[in-house]
Design a protein around this motif. Structure first.
Motif, PDB file in Angstrom:
ATOM      1  N   UNK A 261      13.775  17.634  73.761  1.00  0.00           N
ATOM      2  CA  UNK A 261      14.385  16.752  72.756  1.00  0.00           C
ATOM      3  C   UNK A 261      15.020  17.611  71.671  1.00  0.00           C
ATOM      4  N   UNK A 262      16.286  17.409  71.450  1.00  0.00           N
ATOM      5  CA  UNK A 262      17.017  18.195  70.470  1.00  0.00           C
ATOM      6  C   UNK A 262      16.970  17.542  69.104  1.00  0.00           C
ATOM      7  N   UNK A 263      17.079  18.364  68.079  1.00  0.00           N
ATOM      8  CA  UNK A 263      17.018  17.915  66.692  1.00  0.00           C
ATOM      9  C   UNK A 263      17.950  16.739  66.432  1.00  0.00           C
ATOM     10  N   UNK A 264      19.162  16.807  66.992  1.00  0.00           N
ATOM     11  CA  UNK A 264      20.150  15.748  66.715  1.00  0.00           C
ATOM     12  C   UNK A 264      19.786  14.407  67.349  1.00  0.00           C
ATOM     13  N   UNK A 265      18.824  14.401  68.299  1.00  0.00           N
ATOM     14  CA  UNK A 265      18.405  13.128  68.898  1.00  0.00           C
ATOM     15  C   UNK A 265      17.347  12.419  68.049  1.00  0.00           C
ATOM     16  N   UNK A 266      16.803  13.097  67.035  1.00  0.00           N
ATOM     17  CA  UNK A 266      15.750  12.506  66.209  1.00  0.00           C
ATOM     18  C   UNK A 266      16.361  11.690  65.080  1.00  0.00           C
ATOM     19  N   UNK A 267      15.989  10.417  65.000  1.00  0.00           N
ATOM     20  CA  UNK A 267      16.445   9.575  63.896  1.00  0.00           C
ATOM     21  C   UNK A 267      15.607   9.803  62.649  1.00  0.00           C
ATOM     22  N   UNK A 268      14.306  10.067  62.845  1.00  0.00           N
ATOM     23  CA  UNK A 268      13.430  10.326  61.695  1.00  0.00           C
ATOM     24  C   UNK A 268      12.155  11.004  62.152  1.00  0.00           C
ATOM     25  N   UNK A 269      11.532  11.714  61.223  1.00  0.00           N
ATOM     26  CA  UNK A 269      10.178  12.266  61.390  1.00  0.00           C
ATOM     27  C   UNK A 269       9.365  11.769  60.212  1.00  0.00           C
TER      28      UNK A 269
ATOM     29  N   UNK B 263       9.415  21.742  60.839  1.00  0.00           N
ATOM     30  CA  UNK B 263       9.976  22.752  61.729  1.00  0.00           C
ATOM     31  C   UNK B 263       9.149  22.943  62.984  1.00  0.00           C
ATOM     32  N   UNK B 264       7.813  22.916  62.835  1.00  0.00           N
ATOM     33  CA  UNK B 264       6.931  23.090  63.988  1.00  0.00           C
ATOM     34  C   UNK B 264       7.070  21.927  64.970  1.00  0.00           C
ATOM     35  N   UNK B 265       7.158  20.696  64.449  1.00  0.00           N
ATOM     36  CA  UNK B 265       7.310  19.527  65.323  1.00  0.00           C
ATOM     37  C   UNK B 265       8.634  19.608  66.071  1.00  0.00           C
ATOM     38  N   UNK B 266       9.713  19.904  65.371  1.00  0.00           N
ATOM     39  CA  UNK B 266      11.035  19.991  66.009  1.00  0.00           C
ATOM     40  C   UNK B 266      11.032  21.081  67.086  1.00  0.00           C
ATOM     41  N   UNK B 267      10.408  22.212  66.788  1.00  0.00           N
ATOM     42  CA  UNK B 267      10.334  23.309  67.768  1.00  0.00           C
ATOM     43  C   UNK B 267       9.606  22.875  69.033  1.00  0.00           C
ATOM     44  N   UNK B 268       8.454  22.219  68.877  1.00  0.00           N
ATOM     45  CA  UNK B 268       7.681  21.826  70.059  1.00  0.00           C
ATOM     46  C   UNK B 268       8.323  20.670  70.821  1.00  0.00           C
ATOM     47  N   UNK B 269       8.973  19.740  70.120  1.00  0.00           N
ATOM     48  CA  UNK B 269       9.684  18.674  70.832  1.00  0.00           C
ATOM     49  C   UNK B 269      10.779  19.265  71.716  1.00  0.00           C
ATOM     50  N   UNK B 270      11.442  20.286  71.214  1.00  0.00           N
ATOM     51  CA  UNK B 270      12.487  20.956  72.001  1.00  0.00           C
ATOM     52  C   UNK B 270      11.856  21.721  73.168  1.00  0.00           C
ATOM     53  N   UNK B 271      10.810  22.520  72.880  1.00  0.00           N
ATOM     54  CA  UNK B 271      10.235  23.396  73.902  1.00  0.00           C
ATOM     55  C   UNK B 271       9.475  22.631  74.977  1.00  0.00           C
ATOM     56  N   UNK B 272       8.756  21.577  74.608  1.00  0.00           N
ATOM     57  CA  UNK B 272       7.940  20.835  75.573  1.00  0.00           C
ATOM     58  C   UNK B 272       8.724  19.749  76.291  1.00  0.00           C
ATOM     59  N   UNK B 273       9.625  19.070  75.553  1.00  0.00           N
ATOM     60  CA  UNK B 273      10.236  17.847  76.081  1.00  0.00           C
ATOM     61  C   UNK B 273      11.757  17.882  76.153  1.00  0.00           C
TER      62      UNK B 273
ATOM     63  N   UNK C 291      13.388   8.019  68.045  1.00  0.00           N
ATOM     64  CA  UNK C 291      14.591   8.362  68.807  1.00  0.00           C
ATOM     65  C   UNK C 291      15.245   7.075  69.307  1.00  0.00           C
ATOM     66  N   UNK C 292      16.542   7.116  69.639  1.00  0.00           N
ATOM     67  CA  UNK C 292      17.189   5.932  70.201  1.00  0.00           C
ATOM     68  C   UNK C 292      16.608   5.574  71.570  1.00  0.00           C
ATOM     69  N   UNK C 293      16.596   4.294  71.895  1.00  0.00           N
ATOM     70  CA  UNK C 293      16.201   3.869  73.234  1.00  0.00           C
ATOM     71  C   UNK C 293      17.134   4.540  74.242  1.00  0.00           C
ATOM     72  N   UNK C 294      16.573   4.948  75.368  1.00  0.00           N
ATOM     73  CA  UNK C 294      17.372   5.604  76.394  1.00  0.00           C
ATOM     74  C   UNK C 294      17.460   7.111  76.238  1.00  0.00           C
ATOM     75  N   UNK C 295      16.802   7.662  75.229  1.00  0.00           N
ATOM     76  CA  UNK C 295      16.801   9.120  75.053  1.00  0.00           C
ATOM     77  C   UNK C 295      16.138   9.770  76.262  1.00  0.00           C
ATOM     78  N   UNK C 296      16.819  10.756  76.844  1.00  0.00           N
ATOM     79  CA  UNK C 296      16.268  11.415  78.028  1.00  0.00           C
ATOM     80  C   UNK C 296      15.330  12.548  77.625  1.00  0.00           C
ATOM     81  N   UNK C 297      14.361  12.784  78.493  1.00  0.00           N
ATOM     82  CA  UNK C 297      13.348  13.802  78.279  1.00  0.00           C
ATOM     83  C   UNK C 297      13.416  14.788  79.442  1.00  0.00           C
ATOM     84  N   UNK C 298      13.357  16.072  79.124  1.00  0.00           N
ATOM     85  CA  UNK C 298      13.299  17.128  80.143  1.00  0.00           C
ATOM     86  C   UNK C 298      12.002  17.906  79.915  1.00  0.00           C
ATOM     87  N   UNK C 299      10.967  17.506  80.635  1.00  0.00           N
ATOM     88  CA  UNK C 299       9.642  18.097  80.422  1.00  0.00           C
ATOM     89  C   UNK C 299       9.599  19.540  80.903  1.00  0.00           C
TER      90      UNK C 299
END
Length: 195
Positions: free
Chosen positions: A90-98, A78-88, A128-136
């Motif tokens: 990246x939404x949960x649905x874009x993650x293929x695996x953790x 949960x902490x990783x998913x939260x920070x990926x969203x907040x920092x970058x 994540x899939x290749x081409x995944x966009x990041x919003x820093x």
């Protein structure tokens, strides 16, 4: 929004209390719970970031994709998913695996200004899939770039890399290409942190 708290640990990595994050990083930072995450795309590139220049600790250093502090009662996933969203962005649905890759990692580092980081810091790979966009989020991240594994390895020898990045790469490099890093499982996680 409430005050962000970190989880304080004893020498056995058991939770012994909490403290406000903003007030806890100084010359005598207590040992606490954290994590690092490396985002790897399906082509094997790694998202490398530069910490925002306005960050209180280690501003402007280049490091892995994101890092953070699990809150009290929060699991690592949960902490990783939260920070990926907040920092970058990246939404949960874009993650293929953790995948936990260095669940036992811990370190202590001292910044040029004397500020100490002292963390039990499991390392996770997010795919994540290749081409995944990041919003820093510019309050957290100055720059975010997709690098080859060779470029990641070369960063270790540059002074602008973070101390925890250099220590983590010393353990990650022998594991091979980032897509091939084995799942280390959740059993070695500290007692204070669930998956």
């Amino acid at each position: 929004m409430g005050v962000e708290e970190i989880v304080l640990l004893n020498a056995e990595d058991e939770a012994v209390g909490t403290a406000p994050k903003a007030e806890s990083h100084h010359r005598d930072t207590p040992y606490h719970l954290a994590f690092s995450c490396y985002v790897v795309d399906t082509e094997g590139r790694v998202l490398i970031t530069q910490r925002a220049l306005g960050k209180r600790t280690f501003p402007g250093v280049w490091t892995g994709s994101c890092c953070g502090h699990p809150g009290p009662g929060e699991g690592l996933r949960g902490a990783v998913i939260r920070r990926l969203r907040d920092e970058l962005g990246l939404l949960d649905e874009s993650l293929e695996s953790l995948t936990p890759v260095l669940p036992g990692f811990h370190y202590r580092a001292v910044a040029d200004d004397g500020t100490v980081e002292h963390e039990r810091c499991p390392v996770v790979r997010a795919t994540v899939p290749a081409g995944t966009s990041v919003r820093a989020n510019r309050a957290e991240v100055e720059a975010a770039e997709w690098w080859t594994w060779k470029e990641c390895l070369d960063l270790v020898d540059r002074p602008e890399s973070s101390p925890w990045y250099r220590l983590q790469l010393a353990e990650l490099a022998p594991l091979g290409e980032p897509r091939d890093w084995p799942d280390a499982g959740t059993a070695p996680l500290p007692p204070a942190l669930g998956w």
